[in-house]
Design an enzyme around this catalytic site. Sequence first.
Site, PDB file in Angstrom:
ATOM      1  N   GLU A 127      14.602 -36.198  21.689  1.00 37.58           N
ATOM      2  CA  GLU A 127      14.443 -34.888  22.206  1.00 37.58           C
ATOM      3  C   GLU A 127      12.942 -34.247  22.278  1.00 37.58           C
ATOM      4  O   GLU A 127      12.702 -33.923  23.232  1.00 37.58           O
ATOM      5  CB  GLU A 127      15.062 -33.766  21.082  1.00 37.58           C
ATOM      6  CG  GLU A 127      16.507 -33.310  21.364  1.00 37.58           C
ATOM      7  CD  GLU A 127      16.496 -32.678  22.841  1.00 37.58           C
ATOM      8  OE1 GLU A 127      16.528 -31.706  23.218  1.00 37.58           O
ATOM      9  OE2 GLU A 127      16.712 -33.294  23.958  1.00 37.58           O
ATOM     10  N   ASP A 128      12.279 -34.955  21.253  1.00 38.36           N
ATOM     11  CA  ASP A 128      10.826 -34.390  21.143  1.00 38.36           C
ATOM     12  C   ASP A 128       9.621 -35.261  21.549  1.00 38.36           C
ATOM     13  O   ASP A 128       8.584 -34.827  21.218  1.00 38.36           O
ATOM     14  CB  ASP A 128      10.666 -33.557  19.689  1.00 38.36           C
ATOM     15  CG  ASP A 128      11.747 -32.667  19.555  1.00 38.36           C
ATOM     16  OD1 ASP A 128      12.248 -31.988  20.654  1.00 38.36           O
ATOM     17  OD2 ASP A 128      12.303 -32.422  18.436  1.00 38.36           O
ATOM     18  N   HIS A 144      10.014 -33.252   8.305  1.00 40.46           N
ATOM     19  CA  HIS A 144      11.803 -32.923   8.614  1.00 40.46           C
ATOM     20  C   HIS A 144      12.344 -33.982   8.842  1.00 40.46           C
ATOM     21  O   HIS A 144      13.457 -34.282   8.014  1.00 40.46           O
ATOM     22  CB  HIS A 144      11.591 -31.791   9.736  1.00 40.46           C
ATOM     23  CG  HIS A 144      12.971 -31.865  10.281  1.00 40.46           C
ATOM     24  ND1 HIS A 144      13.945 -30.990   9.658  1.00 40.46           N
ATOM     25  CD2 HIS A 144      13.757 -32.311  11.505  1.00 40.46           C
ATOM     26  CE1 HIS A 144      15.033 -31.176  10.227  1.00 40.46           C
ATOM     27  NE2 HIS A 144      14.749 -31.666  11.368  1.00 40.46           N
ATOM     28  N   HIS A 148      15.845 -39.002  14.347  1.00 39.62           N
ATOM     29  CA  HIS A 148      16.901 -38.073  15.204  1.00 39.62           C
ATOM     30  C   HIS A 148      16.301 -37.139  15.932  1.00 39.62           C
ATOM     31  O   HIS A 148      16.829 -36.707  16.963  1.00 39.62           O
ATOM     32  CB  HIS A 148      17.779 -37.363  13.993  1.00 39.62           C
ATOM     33  CG  HIS A 148      17.137 -35.959  13.538  1.00 39.62           C
ATOM     34  ND1 HIS A 148      16.751 -35.885  12.189  1.00 39.62           N
ATOM     35  CD2 HIS A 148      16.990 -34.842  13.908  1.00 39.62           C
ATOM     36  CE1 HIS A 148      16.233 -34.859  11.904  1.00 39.62           C
ATOM     37  NE2 HIS A 148      16.464 -33.994  12.929  1.00 39.62           N
ATOM     38  N   ASP A 158      35.786 -16.341 -13.011  1.00 40.16           N
ATOM     39  CA  ASP A 158      35.658 -17.854 -13.150  1.00 40.16           C
ATOM     40  C   ASP A 158      34.132 -18.372 -12.669  1.00 40.16           C
ATOM     41  O   ASP A 158      34.009 -19.489 -11.959  1.00 40.16           O
ATOM     42  CB  ASP A 158      36.598 -18.603 -12.369  1.00 40.16           C
ATOM     43  CG  ASP A 158      36.436 -18.180 -10.839  1.00 40.16           C
ATOM     44  OD1 ASP A 158      35.896 -17.059 -10.568  1.00 40.16           O
ATOM     45  OD2 ASP A 158      37.191 -18.674 -10.112  1.00 40.16           O
ATOM     46  N   ASP A 190      20.191 -32.513   8.603  1.00 37.47           N
ATOM     47  CA  ASP A 190      19.217 -31.693   9.545  1.00 37.47           C
ATOM     48  C   ASP A 190      19.363 -30.349   9.036  1.00 37.47           C
ATOM     49  O   ASP A 190      18.250 -29.580   9.068  1.00 37.47           O
ATOM     50  CB  ASP A 190      19.642 -32.643  10.944  1.00 37.47           C
ATOM     51  CG  ASP A 190      18.700 -31.519  11.833  1.00 37.47           C
ATOM     52  OD1 ASP A 190      17.490 -31.485  11.929  1.00 37.47           O
ATOM     53  OD2 ASP A 190      19.329 -31.013  12.919  1.00 37.47           O
TER      54      ASP A 190
HETATM   55 MN    MN Z   1      16.012 -32.132  13.296  1.00 40.10          MN
END
Ligand code: MN
Length: 739
Positions: free
Chosen positions: A112-113, A84, A108, A295, A175
Amino acid sequence: MALKKTLTSQNQNNPRPLALMDNITINKNSNEFDKSSKIYTKFKKKLQKYLNAYQVKKIEKAFRVANEAHRGQLRKSGEEYIHHPLSAASILADFQLDHESIMAAILHDVIEDTELEKENLKKNFGVKVSELVDGVSKLDKINFSTKEEADAANLRKMLMAMSQDIRVILIKLADRKHNLETINALSSHKRKTIGKETLEIFAPIALRLGIHSLNKELEDLAFQSVYPLRFKIIKNEIKKSRGNRNELMGKIKNIIQIKLKEEGLETNVIAREKHAYGIYKKMKLKEFKFTHINDLFGVRVICKTVDDTYRSLGIIHNLYTPIPGRFKDYIAIPKSNGYQSLHTSIIGPHGLPIEIQIRTEDMDILAESGIASHWFYKSKNIPSLKNYTKEQQWITNLLNIQRDSGNPQEYLKSIKADLHPGKVYVFTPKGNILELPKRSTIIDYAYAVHTDLGNNFDSAKVDNIKVSANTILKNGQRVEISTKNNIRPDPSWLNFVVTEKARHSIRASLKLIKRKDAIDLGQKLLLYSLSDFKISLNDIPDKTMQIVLEEYKCKSIDDLYAEIGLGNRIAKLVAMRFAPTDSSSQNRNPSGGIQIRGTEGLVVSYAKCCYPIPGDPIIGHISQEKGIVVHRQVCRSIKHMKKNTEEMLDMSWDENIEDSFNASIKIEVENVRGVLALISSQIAQNDCNIESVTYDDTKETGNNIMIFIISISDIKALNKLIGKLKKNKNILNVERKKS
Ligand code: MN
């Protein structure tokens, strides 16, 4: 909101004692690294195209750290988690974003994880990268699908993060894109929530930042999540149409390219088709059927120079018939996000309408990657076509709008309006072009040009014709504003302005004025009340002052004045607090109470039941919402208020008043033709303005009763006018309304 991954049970029960806590060590022989290394090689190739070896190496280190930190974590889809962040980074590498952004994208989710903390990142990758990751982590906690109030607060938080470093939102967008690409592993409810949030917030932000390619991709992915069936139907329709027209489009493309070459123009001609969500929006907006979308297919011509774009346009218009009204020159007049291109539509073979975009390579890069192109040019050390001050300004503007300037719903509404704008283009007197949201008024325009122009607004002309402040602007109009010094924004403007800038500026200015007014009035009121006790401000010992101010939670005497002026504190009670205990207010000051001049501004208003004017005996009523409302002493509506003496205030008129005031007179007339005009002209001849006239036909006499609200200087002038009106033979009776 991030897609929550599932941790393997082993990982949950038994968190690995990472050696990463302070100094990051990397196990180069870990299995996961090998597994991911295949996509990594591809990713690395992308990087090597535009970054130097040192930068690529740094990114490599970030990858190894992230890979190690996420080891053992799986996504809902069953993939190794590292796929990811790597994919998100890869999306940004397509935009050739700087190496710090790429590193942050890879890292990123680690704060958090995983067990890695911001401090670890700072030590190993520097402040910038750690701040970026921290910013994205904070964004991840923001949930937009809650109640509106929370939404407004969250939007604000997001804007804060963006304003620190706009790359935060670029990482967030990447993300989000990858999360949407892999959304099938989630429940249908979650898919819908994430899709909706993307359509409402993230895709529009991408558009606002000029990243058209990402905007379209996000929209289509989100569209598919929210309305899978509708997406499928439209996709099928496109496929069908394409089947019929593929050949044709190829032909047209070739004809154009060859023709341009014959004329000595080297161009790159690309056939393109509208994205599904764009079609859906158009069908919904205009209630079109799919077959009416004409269009669907278009051609883009990429030229070497600006000159070539206009020449190409001429050649194409010569080749096919242009459709009138469809030509737009965004090269001369770029869109607010910097987008530049020529747009036209032509009627191709078999009557097929085709949209044509013509632009230079630079413009094309900007059109596709918008603000992201800033770093693209930076990495190449060439001056960017794009500086992103406008976007920065947009974010700062939104942030400056204080939350207290309106309720959260309103704030949210205006920001969403800002994200989904229709535009109107008008000209300044100097011929500059100003872009405003649709339904913008004269006042929006004034504030858009300059806050002072709005605050000092006096009158306006559109195309040389005088117009009112609430006039809605149309494309191509030329707007001219006249200002006056010592003039104030009108609170009623808030009823019609549409831009947040105007709304915010009006509120801020009124608030400021109101405070100033309140201080002036409060001081007057307090001094007057103190004089009841025969003391002046100077008689009050500093210490007493300090104690009282503290008691009232006021930081300064001005604060206290303001409190009194706004009606939050009652001057008499405050004065009593200051007065020595042995003095009493029995020795009433003989003056006629607090004097007013009519220039007290927003804190003093005049009752609309009895319409007091200078010369009338008056009395003030203090209320928290309205400040001081001046009534005539004879007014019937204050009878019941009078019991509450603390709220009442003796008042009198200052001797030098130059303003005019509204008075109400009731005129009974015979029902004769033209009588209104007659009376009106008579009133006007006496230097009065008529503010309004209403009919009261409740009486059964057959006569007309008219109530005039007129503006007049004082009671003398009013009595003179009434005397004159009474001489008019059509007028049966004239009297002043008491309440
Ligand atoms: Mn993420």
